[in-house]
Design an enzyme around this catalytic site. Structure first.
Site, PDB file in Angstrom:
ATOM      1  N   HIS A  76       0.835  -1.215   0.000  1.00  0.00           N
ATOM      2  CA  HIS A  76       0.000   0.000   0.000  1.00  0.00           C
ATOM      3  C   HIS A  76       0.864   1.257   0.000  1.00  0.00           C
ATOM      4  O   HIS A  76       1.809   1.360   0.773  1.00  0.00           O
ATOM      5  CB  HIS A  76      -0.901   0.020   1.236  1.00  0.00           C
ATOM      6  CG  HIS A  76      -2.025  -0.965   1.152  1.00  0.00           C
ATOM      7  ND1 HIS A  76      -3.244  -0.742   1.729  1.00  0.00           N
ATOM      8  CD2 HIS A  76      -2.115  -2.164   0.541  1.00  0.00           C
ATOM      9  CE1 HIS A  76      -4.035  -1.768   1.472  1.00  0.00           C
ATOM     10  NE2 HIS A  76      -3.364  -2.653   0.764  1.00  0.00           N
ATOM     11  N   TYR A 205      -9.558   4.998   7.518  1.00  0.00           N
ATOM     12  CA  TYR A 205      -9.747   5.307   8.936  1.00  0.00           C
ATOM     13  C   TYR A 205     -10.835   6.386   9.003  1.00  0.00           C
ATOM     14  O   TYR A 205     -10.667   7.467   8.442  1.00  0.00           O
ATOM     15  CB  TYR A 205      -8.457   5.866   9.547  1.00  0.00           C
ATOM     16  CG  TYR A 205      -7.366   4.835   9.731  1.00  0.00           C
ATOM     17  CD1 TYR A 205      -6.547   4.453   8.681  1.00  0.00           C
ATOM     18  CD2 TYR A 205      -7.158   4.241  10.979  1.00  0.00           C
ATOM     19  CE1 TYR A 205      -5.545   3.499   8.857  1.00  0.00           C
ATOM     20  CE2 TYR A 205      -6.152   3.298  11.170  1.00  0.00           C
ATOM     21  CZ  TYR A 205      -5.356   2.930  10.107  1.00  0.00           C
ATOM     22  OH  TYR A 205      -4.373   1.988  10.287  1.00  0.00           O
ATOM     23  N   PRO A 297      -4.619  -0.591  18.827  1.00  0.00           N
ATOM     24  CA  PRO A 297      -4.279  -0.984  17.450  1.00  0.00           C
ATOM     25  C   PRO A 297      -4.447   0.108  16.386  1.00  0.00           C
ATOM     26  O   PRO A 297      -4.112  -0.123  15.229  1.00  0.00           O
ATOM     27  CB  PRO A 297      -5.233  -2.151  17.166  1.00  0.00           C
ATOM     28  CG  PRO A 297      -6.339  -2.004  18.138  1.00  0.00           C
ATOM     29  CD  PRO A 297      -5.784  -1.323  19.338  1.00  0.00           C
ATOM     30  N   LYS A 301       0.717  -0.905  15.348  1.00  0.00           N
ATOM     31  CA  LYS A 301       2.118  -1.034  15.773  1.00  0.00           C
ATOM     32  C   LYS A 301       2.457  -2.311  16.558  1.00  0.00           C
ATOM     33  O   LYS A 301       3.635  -2.635  16.706  1.00  0.00           O
ATOM     34  CB  LYS A 301       2.504   0.169  16.662  1.00  0.00           C
ATOM     35  CG  LYS A 301       2.514   1.496  15.928  1.00  0.00           C
ATOM     36  CD  LYS A 301       3.664   1.590  14.959  1.00  0.00           C
ATOM     37  CE  LYS A 301       3.565   2.744  14.027  1.00  0.00           C
ATOM     38  NZ  LYS A 301       3.708   2.397  12.624  1.00  0.00           N
ATOM     39  N   TYR A 389       3.574   6.154  10.616  1.00  0.00           N
ATOM     40  CA  TYR A 389       2.721   5.039  10.173  1.00  0.00           C
ATOM     41  C   TYR A 389       3.538   3.988   9.423  1.00  0.00           C
ATOM     42  O   TYR A 389       3.359   2.785   9.627  1.00  0.00           O
ATOM     43  CB  TYR A 389       1.596   5.596   9.290  1.00  0.00           C
ATOM     44  CG  TYR A 389       0.503   4.612   9.016  1.00  0.00           C
ATOM     45  CD1 TYR A 389      -0.504   4.381   9.961  1.00  0.00           C
ATOM     46  CD2 TYR A 389       0.452   3.903   7.822  1.00  0.00           C
ATOM     47  CE1 TYR A 389      -1.513   3.472   9.714  1.00  0.00           C
ATOM     48  CE2 TYR A 389      -0.555   2.992   7.563  1.00  0.00           C
ATOM     49  CZ  TYR A 389      -1.536   2.783   8.514  1.00  0.00           C
ATOM     50  OH  TYR A 389      -2.534   1.884   8.269  1.00  0.00           O
TER      51      TYR A 389
HETATM   52  P1  FAD Z   1       1.804 -13.046  21.025  1.00  0.00           P
HETATM   53  O1  FAD Z   1       1.455 -13.006  19.581  1.00  0.00           O
HETATM   54  O2  FAD Z   1       0.717 -12.871  22.017  1.00  0.00           O
HETATM   55  O3  FAD Z   1       2.526 -14.434  21.270  1.00  0.00           O
HETATM   56  C1  FAD Z   1       2.756 -14.953  22.558  1.00  0.00           C
HETATM   57  C2  FAD Z   1       2.771 -16.470  22.472  1.00  0.00           C
HETATM   58  O4  FAD Z   1       3.081 -16.997  23.747  1.00  0.00           O
HETATM   59  C3  FAD Z   1       1.414 -17.039  22.099  1.00  0.00           C
HETATM   60  O5  FAD Z   1       1.545 -17.967  21.047  1.00  0.00           O
HETATM   61  C4  FAD Z   1       0.915 -17.683  23.382  1.00  0.00           C
HETATM   62  O6  FAD Z   1       0.064 -18.795  23.122  1.00  0.00           O
HETATM   63  C5  FAD Z   1       2.211 -18.070  24.050  1.00  0.00           C
HETATM   64  N1  FAD Z   1       2.134 -18.177  25.507  1.00  0.00           N
HETATM   65  C6  FAD Z   1       1.481 -17.386  26.378  1.00  0.00           C
HETATM   66  N2  FAD Z   1       1.662 -17.783  27.647  1.00  0.00           N
HETATM   67  C7  FAD Z   1       2.467 -18.861  27.574  1.00  0.00           C
HETATM   68  C8  FAD Z   1       3.005 -19.739  28.545  1.00  0.00           C
HETATM   69  N3  FAD Z   1       2.753 -19.568  29.852  1.00  0.00           N
HETATM   70  N4  FAD Z   1       3.782 -20.751  28.139  1.00  0.00           N
HETATM   71  C9  FAD Z   1       4.049 -20.937  26.820  1.00  0.00           C
HETATM   72  N5  FAD Z   1       3.557 -20.149  25.846  1.00  0.00           N
HETATM   73  C10 FAD Z   1       2.778 -19.123  26.230  1.00  0.00           C
HETATM   74  N6  FAD Z   1      -1.971  -5.546  16.501  1.00  0.00           N
HETATM   75  C11 FAD Z   1      -2.126  -4.774  15.445  1.00  0.00           C
HETATM   76  O7  FAD Z   1      -1.158  -4.084  15.082  1.00  0.00           O
HETATM   77  N7  FAD Z   1      -3.327  -4.751  14.758  1.00  0.00           N
HETATM   78  C12 FAD Z   1      -4.396  -5.535  15.142  1.00  0.00           C
HETATM   79  O8  FAD Z   1      -5.455  -5.509  14.523  1.00  0.00           O
HETATM   80  C13 FAD Z   1      -4.262  -6.358  16.262  1.00  0.00           C
HETATM   81  N8  FAD Z   1      -5.287  -7.143  16.676  1.00  0.00           N
HETATM   82  C14 FAD Z   1      -5.101  -7.934  17.768  1.00  0.00           C
HETATM   83  C15 FAD Z   1      -6.154  -8.758  18.232  1.00  0.00           C
HETATM   84  C16 FAD Z   1      -5.995  -9.552  19.364  1.00  0.00           C
HETATM   85  C17 FAD Z   1      -7.145 -10.413  19.853  1.00  0.00           C
HETATM   86  C18 FAD Z   1      -4.767  -9.524  20.069  1.00  0.00           C
HETATM   87  C19 FAD Z   1      -4.586 -10.380  21.325  1.00  0.00           C
HETATM   88  C20 FAD Z   1      -3.718  -8.732  19.606  1.00  0.00           C
HETATM   89  C21 FAD Z   1      -3.885  -7.932  18.461  1.00  0.00           C
HETATM   90  N9  FAD Z   1      -2.840  -7.119  17.976  1.00  0.00           N
HETATM   91  C22 FAD Z   1      -3.012  -6.331  16.920  1.00  0.00           C
HETATM   92  C23 FAD Z   1      -1.548  -7.075  18.595  1.00  0.00           C
HETATM   93  C24 FAD Z   1      -0.547  -8.004  17.901  1.00  0.00           C
HETATM   94  O9  FAD Z   1      -1.207  -9.126  17.400  1.00  0.00           O
HETATM   95  C25 FAD Z   1       0.488  -8.322  18.953  1.00  0.00           C
HETATM   96  O10 FAD Z   1       1.171  -7.122  19.256  1.00  0.00           O
HETATM   97  C26 FAD Z   1       1.485  -9.413  18.523  1.00  0.00           C
HETATM   98  O11 FAD Z   1       0.834 -10.656  18.460  1.00  0.00           O
HETATM   99  C27 FAD Z   1       2.624  -9.486  19.539  1.00  0.00           C
HETATM  100  O12 FAD Z   1       3.405 -10.609  19.300  1.00  0.00           O
HETATM  101  P2  FAD Z   1       4.108 -11.380  20.500  1.00  0.00           P
HETATM  102  O13 FAD Z   1       4.885 -12.472  19.854  1.00  0.00           O
HETATM  103  O14 FAD Z   1       4.783 -10.417  21.381  1.00  0.00           O
HETATM  104  O15 FAD Z   1       2.925 -11.974  21.373  1.00  0.00           O
HETATM  105  C1  PHB Z   2      -5.573  -4.836  10.272  1.00  0.00           C
HETATM  106  O1  PHB Z   2      -5.446  -5.012   9.033  1.00  0.00           O
HETATM  107  O2  PHB Z   2      -6.009  -5.718  11.019  1.00  0.00           O
HETATM  108  C2  PHB Z   2      -5.240  -3.513  10.855  1.00  0.00           C
HETATM  109  C3  PHB Z   2      -4.717  -2.546  10.036  1.00  0.00           C
HETATM  110  C4  PHB Z   2      -4.436  -1.281  10.563  1.00  0.00           C
HETATM  111  C5  PHB Z   2      -4.709  -1.027  11.898  1.00  0.00           C
HETATM  112  C6  PHB Z   2      -5.214  -2.024  12.724  1.00  0.00           C
HETATM  113  C7  PHB Z   2      -5.492  -3.273  12.191  1.00  0.00           C
HETATM  114  O3  PHB Z   2      -4.469   0.210  12.395  1.00  0.00           O
END
Ligand code: FAD
Ligand code: PHB
Length: 396
Positions: A76, A205, A297, A301, A389
């Site tokens: 994009h 947005y 979100p 980021k 962004y």
């Molecule tokens: P996570 O992806 O949470 O990974 C952590 C991993 O650790 C998971 O697989 C979990 O199962 C595992 N775990 C947890 N506890 C334990 C344990 N005790 N023992 C072993 N394993 C464990 N960000 C955006 O930018 N846009 C979005 O639209 C967006 N939507 C989201 C929707 C949801 C429901 C959530 C929860 C987050 C969203 N985020 C979004 C945020 C983004 O997905 C996270 O910032 C990203 O996943 C962070 O990655 P991570 O690896 O730090 O953590």
């Molecule tokens: C998404 O594609 O899920 C998305 C994109 C931009 C955002 C948040 C979520 O700011």
């Protein structure tokens, strides 16, 4: 009898942070084991973020896990800000000297990283339970866990807490060490995944009197739509008809809206929170990604910050194993936090600009509209948006 194994870095969590860290360490010749409490299928299907910054895409390609991303993602060059019934395009690429953002679902990144690790003979232990971390204030940390009912122990040099916001690593740091910054926003997002082509090739947005809405996508056939809702919203109050009606109302412009209804594949509520702990390390335990910080979100980021953290952590660990000492590891938290706070600020700013605050008076709405008007007509203001962004530079 506890079965004991040894590795260099024990990584808790197979999210983007844990899996990418394992892959980057492997490329640097450092051994690791990833412990994940969910199944491989579960983490490969979990619907979350979708927007990758330029730096995230570059890193995934550079480290050899970007082949499918290059083929299947959507690049994009701009976004639309919609307010007062009109759309205004922000040309991200022109304003940043050529940078872009990319749509590629988080679970696709996960699939690519899991495959890369398993193909290289890497160890990811899925469906482990009762993970606990020990002795990380000394030179011989240990991780205990259960696998298929058996108790196991992993001895290591370092532990990487990549276990997300609800993980156990952050909580295992002794009380009083961490300073916690926590803010709950007074609204949430209702997220919908639907089999309908995007209404527009770029993200929209929307500031609207009924509340914020975001139109985004996963592919040319699947849309991802978000609606501002209350933090305690019950999904039962959102039958499909109400979702379409609300999307139509909030996305509508003076010229109407070109939204085609399709089957809703998934619905969920995401809380809006700003959270940071400082420092992100305690002796030989390092936190990365959501384990250390959460952003609302609106700035897209969360996933990108997780990637930026492990990029820095992998380099610091690789430097240590190459005999260049602990200096980079000692500076890990300070290096990451500078960028994290800037992303936290940007996410807060986007959120405050675009959402309706409960109980807000008309003055606040007019100020938001005035700021949006300024933003889309001032090159300086839209450049600041575009720079943040598409992703601030990595600080290393
Ligand atoms: P996570 O992806 O949470 O990974 C952590 C991993 O650790 C998971 O697989 C979990 O199962 C595992 N775990 C947890 N506890 C334990 C344990 N005790 N023992 C072993 N394993 C464990 N960000 C955006 O930018 N846009 C979005 O639209 C967006 N939507 C989201 C929707 C949801 C429901 C959530 C929860 C987050 C969203 N985020 C979004 C945020 C983004 O997905 C996270 O910032 C990203 O996943 C962070 O990655 P991570 O690896 O730090 O953590
Ligand atoms: C998404 O594609 O899920 C998305 C994109 C931009 C955002 C948040 C979520 O700011």
């Amino acid at each position: 009898m506890v079965q004991t194994a040894r590795t260099q870095v024990a990584i808790i969590g197979a999210g983007p942070a844990g899996l990418l860290l394992a892959h980057l360490l492997h490329l640097a010749g450092v051994r690791s084991v990833v412990l994940e409490n969910r199944s491989q299928q579960y983490i490969e299907e979990r619907i979350r973020a979708g927007l990758l910054e330029q730096g995230t895409v570059d890193l995934l390609i550079e480290c050899g896990v970007g082949e499918r991303l290059k083929r299947e993602s959507l690049v994009h060059h701009g976004i639309e800000l919609r307010f007062g019934g009109r759309g205004h395009r922000i040309d991200l690429t022109a304003l940043t000297g050529g940078r872009t953002v990319t749509i590629y679902a988080q679970h696709e990144v996960i699939k690519d990283l899991v495959k890369a690790r398993l193909d290289a003979g890497g160890e990811i232990r899925f469906e482990v339970s009762d993970v606990s971390v020990h002795d990380f204030s000394g030179p011989t940390p240990r991780v205990r866990y259960r696998e298929s009912g058996a108790e196991r122990e992993l001895a290591c040099d370092f532990i990487a807490g990549c276990d997300g916001f609800h993980g156990i690593c952050r909580e295992s740091i002794p009380a009083g060490v961490l300073t916690v910054y926590d803010h709950h926003y007074p609204f949430a997002w209702l997220g919908v995944l639907t089999e309908t082509p995007p209404v527009s090739p770029e993200l929209i947005y929307t500031h609207h009197e009924r509340g914020f809405a975001l139109f985004t996508m996963r592919t040319t056939r699947v849309s991802r739509l978000y609606l501002q809702c209350t933090p305690d919203e019950d999904l039962a109050n959102w039958p499909d008809d109400r979702i379409w009606e609300e999307l139509r109302a909030r996305l509508g412009t003076d010229g109407g809206v070109n939204l085609r209804e399709g089957p809703i594949l998934q619905k969920g509520i995401t809380a809006m929170r700003g959270f940071v702990v400082e420092p992100m390390q305690y002796h030989r335990l390092f936190l990365a990604g959501d384990a250390a910080h959460i952003v609302p979100p609106t700035g897209a980021k969360g996933l990108n910050l997780a990637v930026a953290d492990v990029r820095i952590l992998a380099r610091a660990l690789a430097a240590h194993y190459a005999g260049r000492g602990m200096d980079l590891l000692e500076r890990y938290s300070a290096t990451c936090l500078r960028r994290i706070w800037r992303a936290q600020r940007f996410s807060w700013w986007m959120t405050t600009l675009l959402h309706r605050f409960p109980g807000e008076g008309p003055l606040r709405t007019r100020l938001q509209l005035a700021e949006l008007d300024y933003l889309v007509h001032s090159k300086a203001a839209s450049t600041a948006l575009a720079e943040n962004y598409t992703g601030l530079p990595f600080d290393d």
